[in-house]
Design an enzyme around this catalytic site. Structure first.
Site, PDB file in Angstrom:
ATOM      1  N   TYR A 206       0.824  -1.214   0.000  1.00  0.00           N
ATOM      2  CA  TYR A 206       0.000   0.000   0.000  1.00  0.00           C
ATOM      3  C   TYR A 206       0.854   1.258   0.000  1.00  0.00           C
ATOM      4  O   TYR A 206       0.554   2.213   0.730  1.00  0.00           O
ATOM      5  CB  TYR A 206      -0.924   0.036   1.228  1.00  0.00           C
ATOM      6  CG  TYR A 206      -1.825  -1.165   1.364  1.00  0.00           C
ATOM      7  CD1 TYR A 206      -2.741  -1.496   0.365  1.00  0.00           C
ATOM      8  CD2 TYR A 206      -1.766  -1.977   2.492  1.00  0.00           C
ATOM      9  CE1 TYR A 206      -3.579  -2.596   0.497  1.00  0.00           C
ATOM     10  CE2 TYR A 206      -2.605  -3.084   2.625  1.00  0.00           C
ATOM     11  CZ  TYR A 206      -3.504  -3.377   1.624  1.00  0.00           C
ATOM     12  OH  TYR A 206      -4.330  -4.462   1.757  1.00  0.00           O
TER      13      TYR A 206
ATOM     14  N   TYR B 296     -14.134  -4.534   2.828  1.00  0.00           N
ATOM     15  CA  TYR B 296     -12.783  -4.968   2.469  1.00  0.00           C
ATOM     16  C   TYR B 296     -12.692  -6.470   2.720  1.00  0.00           C
ATOM     17  O   TYR B 296     -12.952  -6.940   3.833  1.00  0.00           O
ATOM     18  CB  TYR B 296     -11.706  -4.236   3.287  1.00  0.00           C
ATOM     19  CG  TYR B 296     -10.326  -4.751   2.953  1.00  0.00           C
ATOM     20  CD1 TYR B 296      -9.608  -4.238   1.881  1.00  0.00           C
ATOM     21  CD2 TYR B 296      -9.765  -5.810   3.677  1.00  0.00           C
ATOM     22  CE1 TYR B 296      -8.366  -4.746   1.535  1.00  0.00           C
ATOM     23  CE2 TYR B 296      -8.526  -6.323   3.332  1.00  0.00           C
ATOM     24  CZ  TYR B 296      -7.838  -5.789   2.266  1.00  0.00           C
ATOM     25  OH  TYR B 296      -6.613  -6.292   1.920  1.00  0.00           O
TER      26      TYR B 296
ATOM     27  N   ASP C 287     -17.130 -12.901   6.745  1.00  0.00           N
ATOM     28  CA  ASP C 287     -15.674 -12.756   6.664  1.00  0.00           C
ATOM     29  C   ASP C 287     -15.203 -12.252   8.021  1.00  0.00           C
ATOM     30  O   ASP C 287     -15.255 -11.066   8.309  1.00  0.00           O
ATOM     31  CB  ASP C 287     -15.314 -11.776   5.541  1.00  0.00           C
ATOM     32  CG  ASP C 287     -13.805 -11.505   5.482  1.00  0.00           C
ATOM     33  OD1 ASP C 287     -13.069 -12.000   6.357  1.00  0.00           O
ATOM     34  OD2 ASP C 287     -13.377 -10.778   4.560  1.00  0.00           O
TER      35      ASP C 287
ATOM     36  N   LYS D 138      -5.962 -13.854   9.966  1.00  0.00           N
ATOM     37  CA  LYS D 138      -5.234 -12.955  10.864  1.00  0.00           C
ATOM     38  C   LYS D 138      -4.898 -13.575  12.232  1.00  0.00           C
ATOM     39  O   LYS D 138      -3.893 -14.251  12.352  1.00  0.00           O
ATOM     40  CB  LYS D 138      -5.999 -11.638  10.999  1.00  0.00           C
ATOM     41  CG  LYS D 138      -5.953 -10.834   9.698  1.00  0.00           C
ATOM     42  CD  LYS D 138      -6.313  -9.376   9.882  1.00  0.00           C
ATOM     43  CE  LYS D 138      -5.938  -8.561   8.671  1.00  0.00           C
ATOM     44  NZ  LYS D 138      -7.002  -8.365   7.688  1.00  0.00           N
TER      45      LYS D 138
HETATM   46  C1  LIG Z   1      -7.049  -8.675   6.228  1.00  0.00           C
HETATM   47  C2  LIG Z   1      -8.375  -9.086   5.730  1.00  0.00           C
HETATM   48  C3  LIG Z   1      -8.507  -9.974   4.650  1.00  0.00           C
HETATM   49  C4  LIG Z   1      -7.332 -10.459   3.856  1.00  0.00           C
HETATM   50  O1  LIG Z   1      -6.501 -11.284   4.579  1.00  0.00           O
HETATM   51  P1  LIG Z   1      -4.982 -11.525   4.048  1.00  0.00           P
HETATM   52  O2  LIG Z   1      -4.451 -12.553   4.974  1.00  0.00           O
HETATM   53  O3  LIG Z   1      -4.297 -10.197   4.156  1.00  0.00           O
HETATM   54  O4  LIG Z   1      -5.097 -11.985   2.644  1.00  0.00           O
HETATM   55  C5  LIG Z   1      -9.782 -10.377   4.293  1.00  0.00           C
HETATM   56  N1  LIG Z   1     -10.863  -9.942   4.947  1.00  0.00           N
HETATM   57  C6  LIG Z   1     -10.786  -9.091   5.989  1.00  0.00           C
HETATM   58  C7  LIG Z   1     -12.020  -8.670   6.700  1.00  0.00           C
HETATM   59  C8  LIG Z   1      -9.545  -8.622   6.406  1.00  0.00           C
HETATM   60  O5  LIG Z   1      -9.460  -7.749   7.421  1.00  0.00           O
END
Ligand SMILES: *Cc1c(COP(=O)(O)O)cnc(C)c1O
Length: 424
Positions: free
Chosen positions: A6, A158, A248, A275
């Site tokens: 970024y 996102y 997600d 994460k």
């Molecule tokens: C960080 C994030 C992703 C992507 O995860 P990566 O391990 O960076 O590919 C997807 N969805 C959400 C809500 C996120 O915060």
């Protein structure tokens, strides 16, 4: 050389070089910094956590990785079993991958193919009954594919930086490259308002395969928080229109909103974790499907199978870290730690206001000060650095998502630094 994330490489300020890290602290040559963002929200147990370290070391001594194609191993089996009992409802079927973005891709692919598989079976019930062959004719295939090819997502969403994840995402600040080929008409974005959601379902309901959301807290889209009633209504509408609900929880999972997972409040059909899954030790993620979704693929016909397989899925070191991470989360009662973080944050932010501030938002282990003008935050990172805090504001958002092992004193320091910036 490294091409940093970024970042406009031409104007990027030099990143801080970390030479050691322990607990909530990052060490540079000359500073000791509280990591107020937990390395992109993942390092929930802090750095160099002895038990986490040990879990990895023990696994290294057995083996670090074997593929899941044709092979399996106990650590991955244990993690899948742990997730099955730990996650609510019948979210029982774990598909591992190496990052959150890929796990989101997997979820979206599952949702799309789920309806393809189903319409094949519906068109030929005898075939489905006998479980002999689930592939319909090409003609039938193309019709069924047209039926449910759309995805509903949230404004400001996102979901990662891979292509489909970018498309369901809604943030030109991250994904302006998408302009090159225009908006995908198969993706609809709605705000977190129930009446808008109802309208979207009324118009597109029959053509949607899934509704994907970051539940309660939209992270990278600006730490936007919304009410659980929206998710409850989403669940009803998904049931009514026969649409899969995908949470997600890459960012929200493992306590960030004050819930273990938001799926404890409203049950999705598919949940995506990433994460903090491995306590920030190794990149790994998982897409967990419920029984209904899993059985949409379960068939004698190979063409009903989920054709996906990241090289490092189920990596043994990652699985070992994840198992230990969940164990610590439970054993050390992290939910009360997070409650405490929320209480201290509420207390410290009470009465804080400034004409430059639009809103202060707090939920679980997340606090965000949204300003009117991004210029207001220029220079904050350096300011915080000089006071012993690592922070990474973006756009109009100054936020903290601290490791859950933080002490009250350390947390107060993070929050004081944020407030002080506006008092200069
Ligand atoms: C960080 C994030 C992703 C992507 O995860 P990566 O391990 O960076 O590919 C997807 N969805 C959400 C809500 C996120 O915060």
């Amino acid at each position: 050389m490294i091409w940093y994330p970024y970042a406009q490489m031409k104007t990027l300020p030099a990143p801080y070089k970390i030479i050691n890290a322990e607990g909530v602290y990052l060490y540079t040559e000359d500073r000791k910094l509280i990591d107020s963002v937990s390395s992109w929200w993942s390092v929930i147990h802090g750095y160099k956590n002895p038990e986490m370290d040990q879990a990895i070391i023990a696994q290294v001594k057995k083996f670090s990785h074997v593929m899941l194609g044709g092979l399996t191993h106990q650590t991955a089996l244990d993690l899948a079993e742990k997730l099955q009992t730990w996650l609510p409802g019948d979210l029982n079927y774990s598909f591992f991958s190496d990052s959150g973005s890929v796990a989101v891709e997997v979820a979206l692919k599952m949702a799309l193919q789920y309806y393809m598989n189903r319409s094949k079976k519906e068109r030929n019930p005898a075939v489905a009954l006998n479980n002999v062959h689930c592939a319909g004719s090409l003609d039938e295939m193309s019709r069924s594919q047209q039926e449910r090819t759309m995805v509903l997502a949230l404004e400001h969403a996102y979901h990662g930086d891979t292509f489909k994840a970018m498309e369901v995402g809604d943030d030109e600040d991250y994904h302006f490259v998408l302009e090159a080929y225009g908006k995908n008409r198969n993706i609809i974005h709605v705000p977190t308002e129930i009446d808008e959601l109802e309208k979207a379902f009324a118009v597109y309901g029959e053509r949607l395969n899934s509704f994907i959301v970051e539940p309660l807290l939209q992270g990278a889209g600006g730490m936007r928080m919304y009410d659980v009633s929206f998710l409850q209504r989403a669940r009803e509408l998904c049931d009514q229109y026969d649409v899969l609900l995908i949470f997600d929880e890459v960012a929200t999972g493992f306590g960030r909103t004050g819930n273990r997972v938001v799926a404890d409040l409203v049950l999705p059909d598919i949940i995506v974790l990433g994460k903090a899954l491995t306590g920030g030790y190794i990149g790994h993620a998982v897409t967990v499907a419920n029984r209904k979704v899993y059985h949409g693929f379960y068939d004698d016909d190979p063409s009903c199978a989920l054709m996906h397989g990241p090289t490092f899925m189920g990596n043994a070191l990652a699985c070992s870290a994840a198992l230990k991470s969940i164990e610590l989360f439970e054993r050390e009662d992290y939910l009360s730690k997070i409650k405490r973080i929320e209480e201290v944050t509420q207390r410290e932010m009470e009465g804080f206001s400034d004409p430059r501030v639009k809103e202060v938002r707090i939920m679980g282990g997340c606090v965000c000060i949204e300003v009117h003008d991004p210029e207001t935050l220029r220079g904050y990172q350096r300011f915080a650095y000089e006071r012993g805090v690592f922070s990474r504001p973006f756009l109009k958002y100054l936020y903290a998502m601290v490791p859950y092992i933080i002490t009250d004193e350390e947390l107060v320091k993070v929050l004081m630094t944020m407030k002080e910036w506006f008092r200069r």
